[in-house]
Design an enzyme around this catalytic site. Sequence first.
Site, mmCIF file in Angstrom:
data_model
loop_
_atom_site.group_PDB
_atom_site.id
_atom_site.type_symbol
_atom_site.label_atom_id
_atom_site.label_comp_id
_atom_site.label_asym_id
_atom_site.label_seq_id
_atom_site.Cartn_x
_atom_site.Cartn_y
_atom_site.Cartn_z
ATOM 1 N N CYS A 2 0.877 -1.301 -0.035
ATOM 2 C CA CYS A 2 -0.141 0.000 -0.037
ATOM 3 C C CYS A 2 0.864 1.148 -0.014
ATOM 4 O O CYS A 2 2.065 1.153 0.160
ATOM 5 C CB CYS A 2 -0.779 -0.033 1.358
ATOM 6 S SG CYS A 2 -1.742 -1.296 1.404
ATOM 7 N N TYR A 246 11.805 -3.969 -6.517
ATOM 8 C CA TYR A 246 11.100 -4.176 -7.297
ATOM 9 C C TYR A 246 9.944 -2.763 -6.927
ATOM 10 O O TYR A 246 9.417 -2.362 -7.596
ATOM 11 C CB TYR A 246 10.118 -5.337 -7.235
ATOM 12 C CG TYR A 246 9.208 -5.455 -7.851
ATOM 13 C CD1 TYR A 246 9.040 -5.262 -9.510
ATOM 14 C CD2 TYR A 246 7.944 -5.486 -7.202
ATOM 15 C CE1 TYR A 246 7.328 -5.456 -9.822
ATOM 16 C CE2 TYR A 246 6.441 -5.323 -7.603
ATOM 17 C CZ TYR A 246 6.450 -5.315 -9.057
ATOM 18 O OH TYR A 246 5.102 -5.405 -9.520
ATOM 19 N N SER A 292 9.800 -2.902 -14.755
ATOM 20 C CA SER A 292 10.341 -3.226 -13.470
ATOM 21 C C SER A 292 11.855 -3.641 -13.799
ATOM 22 O O SER A 292 12.845 -3.081 -12.841
ATOM 23 C CB SER A 292 9.890 -4.418 -12.768
ATOM 24 O OG SER A 292 9.772 -5.582 -13.681
ATOM 25 N N ASP A 354 15.443 -9.208 -15.376
ATOM 26 C CA ASP A 354 14.149 -8.870 -14.723
ATOM 27 C C ASP A 354 14.668 -8.693 -13.253
ATOM 28 O O ASP A 354 15.520 -8.900 -12.998
ATOM 29 C CB ASP A 354 12.826 -9.991 -14.593
ATOM 30 C CG ASP A 354 11.690 -9.425 -14.452
ATOM 31 O OD1 ASP A 354 11.538 -8.021 -14.136
ATOM 32 O OD2 ASP A 354 10.754 -9.934 -14.751
ATOM 33 N N ASP A 355 13.676 -8.267 -12.508
ATOM 34 C CA ASP A 355 13.989 -7.759 -10.952
ATOM 35 C C ASP A 355 13.901 -9.115 -10.278
ATOM 36 O O ASP A 355 14.725 -9.466 -9.167
ATOM 37 C CB ASP A 355 13.114 -6.788 -10.486
ATOM 38 C CG ASP A 355 11.593 -7.014 -10.580
ATOM 39 O OD1 ASP A 355 11.328 -7.035 -11.599
ATOM 40 O OD2 ASP A 355 11.154 -7.632 -9.638
ATOM 41 N N CYS A 451 15.882 -6.306 5.964
ATOM 42 C CA CYS A 451 14.894 -7.616 5.959
ATOM 43 C C CYS A 451 15.074 -8.067 4.439
ATOM 44 O O CYS A 451 15.044 -7.365 3.465
ATOM 45 C CB CYS A 451 13.393 -7.057 6.059
ATOM 46 S SG CYS A 451 12.401 -8.583 5.874
#
Length: 477
Positions: A2, A246, A292, A354-355, A451
């Site tokens: 979000c 990303y 991305s 790609d990521d 993390c």
Amino acid sequence: MCGVFGIFGDPEAANIAYLGLHALQHRGQESAGIVSAEGGRLHVHRVMGLVQAGFGPKELATLPGDRAIGHVRYSTAGGSHLRNAQPFAVDYARGSIAVAHNGNLTNHELLRERLEAKGSIFQSSSDTETIVHLIAASTQRAAPDRVADALREVEGAYSLLLLTSDEMVAVRDPMGIRPLCLGRLTRDGRTAHVVASEATAFSLIGAELVRDVEPGEMIVVDEGGLRSLRPFAPQPRRLCLFEHVYFARPDSTIEGASVYDVRRALGRRLADEHPLPVGDASDSVVIPVPDSGVPHAIGFSGRSGLPFEMGLIRSHYVGRTFIEPQQAIRHFGVRLKLAPNRAVLEGKRVVVIDDSIVRGTTSRKIVRMIREAGAREVHVRIASPPTAWPCYYGIDTPTRAELIASSHTVAEIGRYLGADTIGYLTLDGLVDSVREVEGRAGAPGAPDRYCHACFSGQYPVAFAPSPRARHLRLLGS
Ligand code: AMP
């Protein structure tokens, strides 16, 4: 995932919040909402779908006041319904409060059962509503104290904005898993305080980035100005690395590091770790999976010396419903979004960047599409380690069983995709690259400051499902 945006002290608060949410739209497209405050009351408008579709002059006119918070949602906890749309706004014994949350609480099921046992009635299935009930249950008087009281009970990731008729409160969890930043908007000689998930929201509205909200910090803005509080015991920092890989927009900075620079650094390191097998370089091209993979591919191309080309062209008009022809068209679904560019691909050794790979289903179709457009070889390079573990802190990932890397080796994934070779960035490569860019910006983080649970399985906070919820999940409900 979000995005949240808040503003305090501008006569057009709701309009500015609308623009801020528009800039954060990539963080969630499922629902959008704005709550403003005026005359001791909160005013709420929440819709399913995109910000631009759900808010026009008519809706914004229903949101008066010089303070507002907003939210764009991509469901991680709780289903896709208007009742789960945020900000949540409630009236309780001490007034009204609205809450907008980015992140995911790991102990919300336990808290919810405890609250329900005491008589709380929940309106949604979202973890964020737990925070509202905890605030209402607090015995403290002042809103910031009630918020702090509530948050001492929750675990997990939260970057939060709260609005009462008198104040806006911004809080980042003590580990700082999700980003949150503070800015200043000066218009017509008046300065408003703004808070957003990402600094890109400030660029759009012409605000200045002041700094990141610190992990464990609570910022309270009211008529008297802004104050910073530290209501929680300090914890080790754990910024989510997937934001850099990303999620965040490349024109944002997170804790001083440009997301774009980080992605290019990841691409450079990927080129060092997994160069193309020796062969004819004159017919090799580096192509991104847009959008991305673009900055990562620029980094890979720069370091490897192989030319960067747009071998896949992305449509920006992919909507919801499409009428499929009665006879199947190969790769129809993926072609709606990405079209192979034969002029670039034909006869070439193609390195496609790609990521990340989630289920592997899209990546497999992309590899086939590139081959069918005439590529001689297809080499897949992924600018992050294998995503083998679900995120419990707010990124929308499928269950462990659906993540291809949880049950397949890298070689098996390469075979499944139909690639000639495959290479994933190492975790050290990822951490070093982020630290390198943070270092250039002034302060590299300690290597254990992040993390990376989705790559390593090392979860900084344990997920605490309640026994009842676990039982229901086993029953498949
Ligand atoms: P797949 O081939 O099905 O594994 O999909 C991989 C693509 O999904 C990559 O292009 C990623 O950029 C993208 N991706 C990674 N994480 C997410 C996420 N949480 N939500 C949506 N897309 C994602």
